[in-house]
Every structure is written in structure tokens, then in C-alpha cells.
Design a protein around this motif. Structure first.
Motif, PDB file in Angstrom:
ATOM      1  N   VAL A 111      -4.054   9.901  -5.452  1.00 50.81           N
ATOM      2  CA  VAL A 111      -5.373   9.717  -6.034  1.00 50.81           C
ATOM      3  C   VAL A 111      -5.368   8.273  -6.775  1.00 50.81           C
ATOM      4  O   VAL A 111      -6.090   7.334  -6.545  1.00 50.81           O
ATOM      5  CB  VAL A 111      -5.622  10.862  -7.070  1.00 50.81           C
ATOM      6  N   LEU A 112      -4.473   8.226  -7.900  1.00 46.79           N
ATOM      7  CA  LEU A 112      -4.373   6.871  -8.615  1.00 46.79           C
ATOM      8  C   LEU A 112      -3.850   5.806  -7.805  1.00 46.79           C
ATOM      9  O   LEU A 112      -4.501   4.578  -7.702  1.00 46.79           O
ATOM     10  CB  LEU A 112      -3.432   6.888  -9.695  1.00 46.79           C
ATOM     11  N   THR A 115       0.931  -1.324  -0.180  1.00 50.92           N
ATOM     12  CA  THR A 115       0.037  -0.241   0.077  1.00 50.92           C
ATOM     13  C   THR A 115       0.980   1.092  -0.160  1.00 50.92           C
ATOM     14  O   THR A 115       0.658   2.103  -0.723  1.00 50.92           O
ATOM     15  CB  THR A 115      -0.933  -0.162   1.238  1.00 50.92           C
ATOM     16  N   TRP A 171     -15.315  -2.784   1.618  1.00 49.31           N
ATOM     17  CA  TRP A 171     -14.822  -1.444   0.770  1.00 49.31           C
ATOM     18  C   TRP A 171     -14.781  -0.267   1.298  1.00 49.31           C
ATOM     19  O   TRP A 171     -14.076   0.625   1.416  1.00 49.31           O
ATOM     20  CB  TRP A 171     -15.447  -1.693  -0.890  1.00 49.31           C
ATOM     21  N   LEU A 184     -11.477   1.950   3.116  1.00 51.08           N
ATOM     22  CA  LEU A 184     -11.011   3.298   2.471  1.00 51.08           C
ATOM     23  C   LEU A 184     -10.441   4.079   3.140  1.00 51.08           C
ATOM     24  O   LEU A 184      -9.339   4.816   2.718  1.00 51.08           O
ATOM     25  CB  LEU A 184     -12.272   3.779   1.835  1.00 51.08           C
ATOM     26  N   SER A 227      -7.322   0.412  -3.526  1.00 48.76           N
ATOM     27  CA  SER A 227      -8.489   0.155  -2.934  1.00 48.76           C
ATOM     28  C   SER A 227      -9.077  -0.881  -3.733  1.00 48.76           C
ATOM     29  O   SER A 227      -9.871  -1.909  -3.217  1.00 48.76           O
ATOM     30  CB  SER A 227      -9.258   1.131  -2.891  1.00 48.76           C
ATOM     31  N   ILE A 228      -9.183  -0.861  -5.199  1.00 47.99           N
ATOM     32  CA  ILE A 228      -9.572  -1.834  -6.032  1.00 47.99           C
ATOM     33  C   ILE A 228      -8.916  -3.272  -5.758  1.00 47.99           C
ATOM     34  O   ILE A 228      -9.708  -4.359  -5.599  1.00 47.99           O
ATOM     35  CB  ILE A 228      -9.815  -1.455  -7.302  1.00 47.99           C
ATOM     36  N   THR A 246      -6.702   2.692   3.724  1.00 48.97           N
ATOM     37  CA  THR A 246      -6.091   2.775   2.452  1.00 48.97           C
ATOM     38  C   THR A 246      -5.644   4.213   2.171  1.00 48.97           C
ATOM     39  O   THR A 246      -4.357   4.376   1.880  1.00 48.97           O
ATOM     40  CB  THR A 246      -6.953   2.366   1.410  1.00 48.97           C
ATOM     41  N   LEU A 247      -6.505   4.961   2.264  1.00 46.56           N
ATOM     42  CA  LEU A 247      -5.914   6.782   1.893  1.00 46.56           C
ATOM     43  C   LEU A 247      -4.826   7.085   2.964  1.00 46.56           C
ATOM     44  O   LEU A 247      -3.877   7.518   2.441  1.00 46.56           O
ATOM     45  CB  LEU A 247      -7.185   7.538   1.995  1.00 46.56           C
ATOM     46  N   THR A 256      -4.588   5.474  -4.322  1.00 42.52           N
ATOM     47  CA  THR A 256      -5.720   4.983  -3.609  1.00 42.52           C
ATOM     48  C   THR A 256      -6.757   4.230  -4.390  1.00 42.52           C
ATOM     49  O   THR A 256      -7.306   3.108  -3.965  1.00 42.52           O
ATOM     50  CB  THR A 256      -6.408   6.258  -2.838  1.00 42.52           C
ATOM     51  N   ILE A 257      -7.208   4.641  -5.776  1.00 40.68           N
ATOM     52  CA  ILE A 257      -8.166   3.667  -6.619  1.00 40.68           C
ATOM     53  C   ILE A 257      -7.611   2.356  -6.632  1.00 40.68           C
ATOM     54  O   ILE A 257      -8.092   1.620  -6.519  1.00 40.68           O
ATOM     55  CB  ILE A 257      -8.356   4.827  -7.801  1.00 40.68           C
ATOM     56  N   THR A 258      -6.211   2.536  -7.104  1.00 44.52           N
ATOM     57  CA  THR A 258      -5.408   1.101  -7.442  1.00 44.52           C
ATOM     58  C   THR A 258      -5.396   0.112  -6.174  1.00 44.52           C
ATOM     59  O   THR A 258      -6.036  -1.122  -6.338  1.00 44.52           O
ATOM     60  CB  THR A 258      -4.136   1.204  -7.993  1.00 44.52           C
TER      61      THR A 258
END
Length: 541
Positions: free
Chosen positions: A80-81, A70, A167, A171, A87-88, A174-175, A83-85
Motif C-alpha cells: 500500500v505505502l 520500484t 499517472w 498505476l 506512484s507519486i 507500479t502496483l 505503491t503510493i510512494t
């Protein structure tokens, strides 16, 4: 015997693993490793985050702790990218673990759980509270993330309520970790001067954002813990004794010796301790491994800068004078003579530290970076001269040493080539202009590169390389030998011309008749002997 390890011997093995691991971590060239990984992922373009996500999801299924990955996601892709990557990917991995537990191991594990009141309490609470309990458990640090992934698969909760609740609840954490990874890398780059310099206001904004993320995460975690305590028996059971490993989760007796476990533990201790000793005896070993893996890293060639003919300029006359006086045709260098003018070379290096790099236009930047790379290489050789090869210089002092200043930036030679030139200029001809002080490398030009003559100089340099046997040989119509530079940087040439041969044929006289068909190519040996004028050989045309 490893299978008959006593309690004390296990403690010794664990101690060796911990101490050896700490020693290895201390020696890991983090910045170089991130650069290598980042270069590889960057070369994959839009597929980079997907590949990283697949690796992450696989690690989750294998119950590998995800904190380091992480943090790496934040360092590689930004907040941004990243966190998205992450998280998914983390949720895909958790969903796969859920499915595995539910459809492959539910019956066997359920029988174990029925005899365990702690898990029975969790199962009953999830059956009654559903996704709310899952969200609370995800937010609470009482239950390890990797255990939860499999645990929910053997409870009564449905797949989608579990996935969506997980999820949303994961979050904030993860952030936080992604932000820490991003800030950590920004700090490394700032310390080394390899990244864009940030203003105090930008750093203040980053700090406020990070502190806010930490505060929200801690606050939400406390709320979850309080809510868990309000669940009565569930809260007490979970807070007191959630198992910390898969062996206890599967119901295995903690007092039973496992031959396989002891074998793995003992082998890991010996391996890690041995590696730690080897790295301590040779500190550059890990850096060499990273360099082998990441050199040269793939790059996506693009034009990142605009031309600015009327903008700031750099005067390379001082370097030009040195090159004309001490470099002969073919790239041979009079290092002895150059050493007597070391003051002039140092003066040019001091000049490079004052250039307004960020204000320069496209051609001024590229000419500057090529000249800087070559000047720094000459300085490196003179610091260790006389030597037979640049490879005689210790690894940690050579291409990865972050010590060369260009404007406000402090870079290594590898960073100049792989982070500043290749990803920002769609120009593979630079591989015939950047000099590594070896006979097999590109020849050092007897003049400095300038923005006004850059196109002419790069063309002339590339044609020169393709007209000399050191870098190009022809055996018949359909067999050619090419410099290993083409092998190492094949991806760069392919991005511009479609194939290595299509690029090379543009600069080889008499190759028009076979330019459209691929000949048999073999790679010429790369001679690492120093390109000193004393070692000058017959320069075959």
C-alpha cells in the motif's frame, strides 16, 4: 586507446560489464542491504517514504531504470505505502522531465524530430488524440518509460493532461512491481525465519492477489497494444522502431565514434570487472561494505509489546548456571572452562529454539533476546577458539550469519539487535547488556537476565559500566571520556534523554552538578581484544 575502441573491443567491454555485474549481484547480501536501507529509512520516521521518493524522482530525471527502485519500494514499505510512494515519485520525476524538455530543449530537439517521420507521427497523433494517446503509449511496452518522459515535453500536449494520463496509465505496472518487491522480501524473510510466520491461507491470498495483478496488467497492456495498432501509421511506426537510447533520440549518428562514450564504457568495464574479481577472491567484501554502511543502522525506539506478567515464561536457569561458573566480575570469560561444558550450552541453545516467542510478554521477550544474543556470541567464540578477537572470525560467519534460532525464527546477531530489540523496545540500556566478546564491549553479566529482575539488572549493569575506566573516564569537571557505544548509538540515547550526556549523567556518581550542561566529551578507544580471563587486565574503578 580507449577512445579508439573497435566494434569487437566494445563488445568485449559490454561483456565484461554484464558478467561482472552478474557476479556482483550474485554476491550482494540482499537481505542485509535491505535491512540497512530499511533501518535508515525507518529511523527517519514519516520522512522515510519522502526521502525515498525524492531519490526515486531524481533517478527518473537522470533516466536511471526505475524497476529496481520500484521493487525496493515494495520490499521496504509494503504494497500500500510502497505503491503510493512510488506512484507519486515516478510521476513527479516524469513531470520534471517533461518541464525540462519543454522549456530547456524543445526548440533544439524539435528540429531533429521534424526530420524523423517516426517521431513526427507520434507528435501528430498526440496533437490529435491528446491524453488518450499518452495513456496508450504509457501502457504499451513499445516506448521506454524514461524516453517518454522527455518525449512528451516536445510534443503539443498540455502539461496536466499528460501528467494525469501518465499517472493513471502507469498505476497498474507500479502496483505489479511493488507487489513483486513485497512478496520477494516476504519470501526472503520466510526462508530465513526472520519475519513473522504466515499461514498457508495468508500465502494463498498473497499469491491470488499477485496473480490477479499480473493478469490485469497483461490484459491492459494487450488492450493498449491493440488500440495502438488501430491508430494505423502511428502503431506501425511505434512498434517497429522507437529508439532505445538518448543518443538516437537526440539525432546523433549511430555510426560516429564518441570519445566520451568509449572512455566511459572502457572505464566501467575495467571497474566492474575489477570489483567482481576482488569480490570473488574475498566473498565477504560486499557484506563488509554493507555492514560498515548499515552498522549500526539508525532505529526509531518504541515499545511494541505489552507486559503480560501472567503469560508464558522462559526458564534461563541452564544459562544462568554456566555464567555463574565461567564469568568473573568485569565480564571476563573462562572460555577454556566453558568449552568443557559445551554440551550444556548447546542444550540451552536447543531450548531457545523451542520457546513460544510470539506468545511472550514485553519483559520476557527482552530478557530472552538479551540472553539469546549473549549465548549465541559465546557459542560463536567457542567454535573458533582459541582466537585473539571476535574480528578474527570471517565476516560472513560473524554478525550477519543467519543461523541462530529463537522459537520459529532464524536470525543473525545483527538482526536480533537491530531488527528485534532496538525498534521494538525503547530501552538504550541494552547496549550495556549485549556482549560482543571484546574488552571494550559491554561486560558479560555473571547471571542470566530474567523478566522479574530485568529493570534491576539493566540499572545495575549500566551503573557498573559508568563506574569503570574501561567505559568511563573523568578529567576535571568539564571533560569526560565515554565508551564508543555512545558514539555508535547516539541516536538511541538522544531519543530517550535528549542527548548522550543527559543519559550518561543519570548513571555516574557525582555528575549531578554538571548534568545540565554539556561537558567536553571524547570517545574511549574500543578494544576488540577477546574478553578471555587469560587476558584480564587491572580493572580500574
Amino acid at each position: 586507446m580507449v577512445g579508439l575502441m573497435t566494434h569487437k573491443s566494445r563488445l568485449v567491454a559490454i561483456g565484461l560489464i554484464v558478467l561482472g555485474g552478474l557476479s556482483l549481484v550474485r554476491r550482494v547480501p540482499l537481505e542485509a542491504a535491505l535491512a540497512a536501507l530499511g533501518g535508515w529509512l525507518s529511523a527517519l520516521g514519516p520522512w522515510g517514504p519522502l526521502v525515498f521518493g525524492l531519490i526515486y524522482a531524481g533517478a527518473v530525471v537522470l533516466m536511471v531504470p526505475g524497476s529496481a527502485l520500484t521493487l525496493a519500494g515494495g520490499a521496504l514499505f509494503g504494497p500500500v505505502l510502497g505503491t503510493i510512494t512510488v506512484s507519486i515519485a515516478s510521476n513527479v520525476g516524469a513531470a520534471l522531465a517533461f518541464v525540462i524538455a519543454r522549456y530547456l530543449g524543445r526548440d533544439a530537439i524539435a528540429r531533429k524530430i521534424r526530420a524523423n517521420p517516426k517521431f513526427d507521427a507520434i507528435d501528430r497523433a498526440i496533437g490529435e488524440g491528446g491524453w488518450k494517446i499518452v495513456a496508450l503509449l504509457r501502457l504499451s511496452p513499445a516506448v521506454p518509460f524514461n524516453i517518454q518522459n522527455y518525449l512528451y515535453g516536445i510534443t503539443r500536449i498540455g502539461f496536466w493532461p499528460c501528467v494525469l494520463a501518465s499517472w493513471a496509465a502507469m498505476l497498474p505496472g507500479t502496483l505489479l512491481y511493488v507487489s513483486l518487491g513485497h512478496v520477494g522480501r516476504a519470501g526472503l524473510e520466510a526462508a530465513s525465519g526472520s519475519g513473522r510466520s504466515r499461514s498457508p491461507a495468508e500465502w494463498a491470498l498473497i499469491a491470488v492477489g499477485l496473480l490477479a495483478t499480473v493478469a490485469v496488467t497483461v490484459y491492459v497492456t494487450r488492450l493498449a497494444r491493440r488500440a495502438m495498432q488501430e491508430q494505423g501509421s502511428l502503431g506501425r511506426e511505434v512498434e517497429s522502431s522507437i529508439p532505445a537510447n538518448r543518443e538516437e533520440l537526440s539525432g546523433a549518428s549511430s555510426g560516429r565514434r564518441s570519445l566520451l562514450r568509449d572512455a566511459v564504457l572502457g572505464s566501467a568495464a575495467l571497474l566492474i570487472a575489477g570489483l567482481a574479481v576482488a569480490v570473488e577472491l574475498r566473498p565477504g567484501l560486499l557484506r563488509s561494505v554493507v555492514s560498515i554502511i548499515g552498522r549500526p543502522p539508525p532505529a526509531t525506539l518504541r515499545e511494541a509489546y505489552q507486559s503480560d506478567p501472567g503469560g508464558a515464561t522462559v526458564d534461563h536457569a541452564r544459562f544462568d548456571s554456566l555464567l555463574r561458573a565461567h564469568v568473573t566480575e568485569g565480564g571476563w570469560v573462562d572460555y577454556r572452562g566453558l568449552s568443557r561444558e559445551i554440551g550444556e550450552l548447546d542444550g540451552y541453545l536447543e531450548q531457545l529454539a523451542l520457546v513460544p516467542f510470539d506468545e511472550l510478554g514485553r519483559d520476557e521477550k527482552l530478557a530472552l533476546l538479551i540472553n539469546a544474543y549473549n549465548a549465541f556470541t559465546l557459542k560463536l567464540i567457542l567454535e573458533h577458539y582459541p582466537i585473539d578477537s571476535i574480528k578474527s572470525i570471517p565476516d560472513e560467519l560473524r554478525w550477519d550469519a543467519v543461523r541462530w534460532r529463537v522459537g520459529t525464527h532464524l536470525w543473525s546477531l545483527n538482526q536480533i539487535e537491530h531488527e528485534q530489540i532496538r525498534p521494538n523496545f525503547r530501552e538504550p540500556r541494552v547496549h550495556f547488556a549485549l556482549v560482543c566478546a571484546a574488552v571494550g564491549c559491554a561486560p558479560l553479566r555473571a547471571e542470566a537476565y530474567t523478566a522479574k529482575r530485568l529493570e534491576e539488572q539493566l540499572n545495575d549493569q549500566t551503573r557498573f559500566v559508568h563506574s569503570h575506566a574501561r567505559w568511563f573516564q573523568r578529567q576535571g569537571a568539564d571533560v569526560v571520556g565515554l565508551t564508543s557505544l555512545y558514539k555508535w548509538y547516539a541516536g538511541d540515547f538522544e531519543q530517550v534523554a535528549g542527548s548522550v550526556w543527559s543519559f550518561a549523567a543519570r548513571y555516574i556518581e557525582g555528575m549531578d552538578e554538571i548534568a545540565n550542561r554539556e561537558p567536553t566529551i571524547y570517545w574511549l578507544d574500543h578494544d576488540w581484544v577477546l574478553n578471555a580471563v587469560e587476558k584480564k587486565m587491572e580493572d580500574v574503578r
